[in-house]
Design a protein around this motif. Structure first.
Motif, PDB file in Angstrom:
ATOM      1  N   VAL A 174       3.897   7.447   5.711  1.00  0.00           N
ATOM      2  CA  VAL A 174       3.147   8.655   6.077  1.00  0.00           C
ATOM      3  C   VAL A 174       4.039   9.887   6.024  1.00  0.00           C
ATOM      4  O   VAL A 174       3.675  10.919   5.464  1.00  0.00           O
ATOM      5  N   ARG A 175       5.240   9.780   6.589  1.00  0.00           N
ATOM      6  CA  ARG A 175       6.140  10.932   6.601  1.00  0.00           C
ATOM      7  C   ARG A 175       6.689  11.229   5.209  1.00  0.00           C
ATOM      8  O   ARG A 175       6.930  12.392   4.875  1.00  0.00           O
ATOM      9  N   MET A 176       6.895  10.220   4.390  1.00  0.00           N
ATOM     10  CA  MET A 176       7.405  10.455   3.041  1.00  0.00           C
ATOM     11  C   MET A 176       6.329  11.051   2.128  1.00  0.00           C
ATOM     12  O   MET A 176       6.646  11.595   1.065  1.00  0.00           O
ATOM     13  N   SER A 177       5.076  10.958   2.527  1.00  0.00           N
ATOM     14  CA  SER A 177       3.995  11.582   1.766  1.00  0.00           C
ATOM     15  C   SER A 177       3.469  12.798   2.524  1.00  0.00           C
ATOM     16  O   SER A 177       2.275  13.006   2.655  1.00  0.00           O
ATOM     17  N   GLU A 221       0.837  -1.208   0.000  1.00  0.00           N
ATOM     18  CA  GLU A 221       0.000   0.000   0.000  1.00  0.00           C
ATOM     19  C   GLU A 221       0.869   1.253   0.000  1.00  0.00           C
ATOM     20  O   GLU A 221       0.556   2.241  -0.677  1.00  0.00           O
ATOM     21  N   ALA A 222       1.963   1.211   0.753  1.00  0.00           N
ATOM     22  CA  ALA A 222       2.865   2.363   0.823  1.00  0.00           C
ATOM     23  C   ALA A 222       3.507   2.629  -0.534  1.00  0.00           C
ATOM     24  O   ALA A 222       3.647   3.793  -0.949  1.00  0.00           O
ATOM     25  N   ILE A 223       3.908   1.585  -1.233  1.00  0.00           N
ATOM     26  CA  ILE A 223       4.526   1.750  -2.551  1.00  0.00           C
ATOM     27  C   ILE A 223       3.548   2.419  -3.515  1.00  0.00           C
ATOM     28  O   ILE A 223       3.908   3.359  -4.236  1.00  0.00           O
ATOM     29  N   HIS A 224       2.294   1.969  -3.525  1.00  0.00           N
ATOM     30  CA  HIS A 224       1.294   2.581  -4.400  1.00  0.00           C
ATOM     31  C   HIS A 224       1.052   4.046  -4.009  1.00  0.00           C
ATOM     32  O   HIS A 224       0.900   4.918  -4.884  1.00  0.00           O
ATOM     33  N   LEU A 225       1.033   4.313  -2.709  1.00  0.00           N
ATOM     34  CA  LEU A 225       0.842   5.682  -2.224  1.00  0.00           C
ATOM     35  C   LEU A 225       1.960   6.599  -2.715  1.00  0.00           C
ATOM     36  O   LEU A 225       1.719   7.701  -3.220  1.00  0.00           O
ATOM     37  N   ARG A 276      14.987   2.019   2.025  1.00  0.00           N
ATOM     38  CA  ARG A 276      15.029   2.355   3.455  1.00  0.00           C
ATOM     39  C   ARG A 276      14.456   1.217   4.295  1.00  0.00           C
ATOM     40  O   ARG A 276      14.997   0.877   5.343  1.00  0.00           O
ATOM     41  N   LEU A 277      13.346   0.644   3.843  1.00  0.00           N
ATOM     42  CA  LEU A 277      12.713  -0.435   4.589  1.00  0.00           C
ATOM     43  C   LEU A 277      13.601  -1.667   4.624  1.00  0.00           C
ATOM     44  O   LEU A 277      13.663  -2.377   5.651  1.00  0.00           O
ATOM     45  N   ARG A 278      14.314  -1.924   3.539  1.00  0.00           N
ATOM     46  CA  ARG A 278      15.176  -3.098   3.452  1.00  0.00           C
ATOM     47  C   ARG A 278      16.232  -3.131   4.565  1.00  0.00           C
ATOM     48  O   ARG A 278      16.657  -4.202   4.990  1.00  0.00           O
ATOM     49  N   ASP A 292       5.248  -1.175  11.778  1.00  0.00           N
ATOM     50  CA  ASP A 292       5.114   0.217  12.209  1.00  0.00           C
ATOM     51  C   ASP A 292       6.095   1.120  11.455  1.00  0.00           C
ATOM     52  O   ASP A 292       5.748   2.231  11.056  1.00  0.00           O
ATOM     53  N   ILE A 293       7.318   0.652  11.278  1.00  0.00           N
ATOM     54  CA  ILE A 293       8.293   1.430  10.503  1.00  0.00           C
ATOM     55  C   ILE A 293       7.787   1.634   9.078  1.00  0.00           C
ATOM     56  O   ILE A 293       7.832   2.744   8.537  1.00  0.00           O
ATOM     57  N   ALA A 294       7.283   0.555   8.468  1.00  0.00           N
ATOM     58  CA  ALA A 294       6.794   0.624   7.088  1.00  0.00           C
ATOM     59  C   ALA A 294       5.641   1.615   6.953  1.00  0.00           C
ATOM     60  O   ALA A 294       5.590   2.410   6.009  1.00  0.00           O
TER      61      ALA A 294
END
Length: 289
Positions: free
Chosen positions: A86-89, A42-46, A62-64, A79-81
């Motif tokens: 959220v912060r990157m968007s 979901e984050a990638i699509h966002l 970053r997640l890796r 939670d990190i993901a």
């Protein structure tokens, strides 16, 4: 921003003109636990919608860094993901225009159009411009003491003119990677991740509390400014000194929670600063016992 980062951003900015597509969407990183896959997907699509595939790839990279790391369970990684996405968007005028335009993609007749009025600090509007321009303007505004002035911006889908304006504003996303605001946000995310990483080796039980500090920063205008100031006060006053061995806080997680409870919507941060000083004094006293 480094020379390499500037060149990368310019290449992205000029992609439409030089005939290059912005790569393929990134894949989920290898080894990602199944419970975290939905969040990361979901984050990638966002982030593709927010900025493009290359920006989503930065998220994956970053997640890796935390996959399979000692002490990082599925809940922590999830939670990190989620919070990193959220912060990157982050909300800037460009993003608000994007979201407002997205209202038009609903079922026909679902909305007759609407108008939202958002209040930004003048420095935020200037900060969305490329740094090569914005830095000079911000210096001038700071010299005359105008950076704090509030400016109301209309985001409207109620007319063709309003929609056309939204499309122009949303189209400015290609400038985002060159902006003052983006440079600051990139530094913040990297510092947040660095503090999480240090906690995994220094005080593992404090890592969840540090991860959750990302929720302190949200929105735009005064709310965003206050949250960022409070976050830096807690990190600089409690977290970093503990990891550096300057402050003997055996329960850093508890100290973070205590400090956050004292954070009020006060630009002077009086209550928060008192609480941080109290926690530091208590830790010093305990260390001398």
């Amino acid at each position: 921003m480094t020379d390499r980062g500037i060149l990368s951003s310019l290449r992205y900015l000029l992609a439409d003109f030089i005939g290059e597509d912005d790569d393929e969407p990134p894949f989920l990183p290898e080894g990602l636990p199944e419970p975290v896959m939905a969040v990361a997907s979901e984050a990638i699509h966002l982030l593709i919608d927010y900025q493009g595939p290359s920006y989503a790839r930065l998220y994956v990279d970053r997640l890796r860094r935390f996959i399979g790391k000692r002490g990082v369970d599925d809940v922590m990684l999830g939670d990190i993901a989620r919070l990193m996405a959220v912060r990157m968007s982050y909300e800037d005028p460009i993003r608000i225009a994007q979201l407002k335009l997205a209202e038009l993609s609903g079922p026909p007749g679902a909305s007759a159009g609407s108008v939202d009025v958002k209040k930004f600090r003048l420095e935020e509007l200037v900060g969305a411009l490329p740094a090569v321009i914005a830095e000079y303007v911000l210096d001038a505004l700071e010299w005359v003491g105008c950076t704090h002035i509030r400016v109301s911006i209309r985001f409207s889908t109620a007319s063709r003119v309003g929609i056309r304006r939204l499309k122009i504003e949303a189209g400015l996303r290609r400038w985002r990677l060159l902006s003052v605001r983006y440079a600051k946000e990139r530094v913040w995310v990297e510092r947040w991740l660095h503090m999480i990483d240090r906690s995994l080796t220094k005080q593992l039980h404090a890592a969840p509390a540090i991860i959750q500090t990302a929720t302190m920063i949200e929105g735009y205008g005064d709310v965003y400014r206050q949250g960022m100031a409070d976050w830096n006060a807690i990190i600089d006053g409690l977290v970093k000194p503990t990891f550096d061995g300057v402050l003997a806080l055996s329960d850093l997680a508890g100290a973070i929670t205590e400090a956050r409870a004292a954070a009020l919507p006060d630009p002077r941060q009086a209550a928060l600063k008192r609480k941080i000083a109290e926690i530091r004094a208590r830790a010093s006293a305990d260390a001398n016992v």
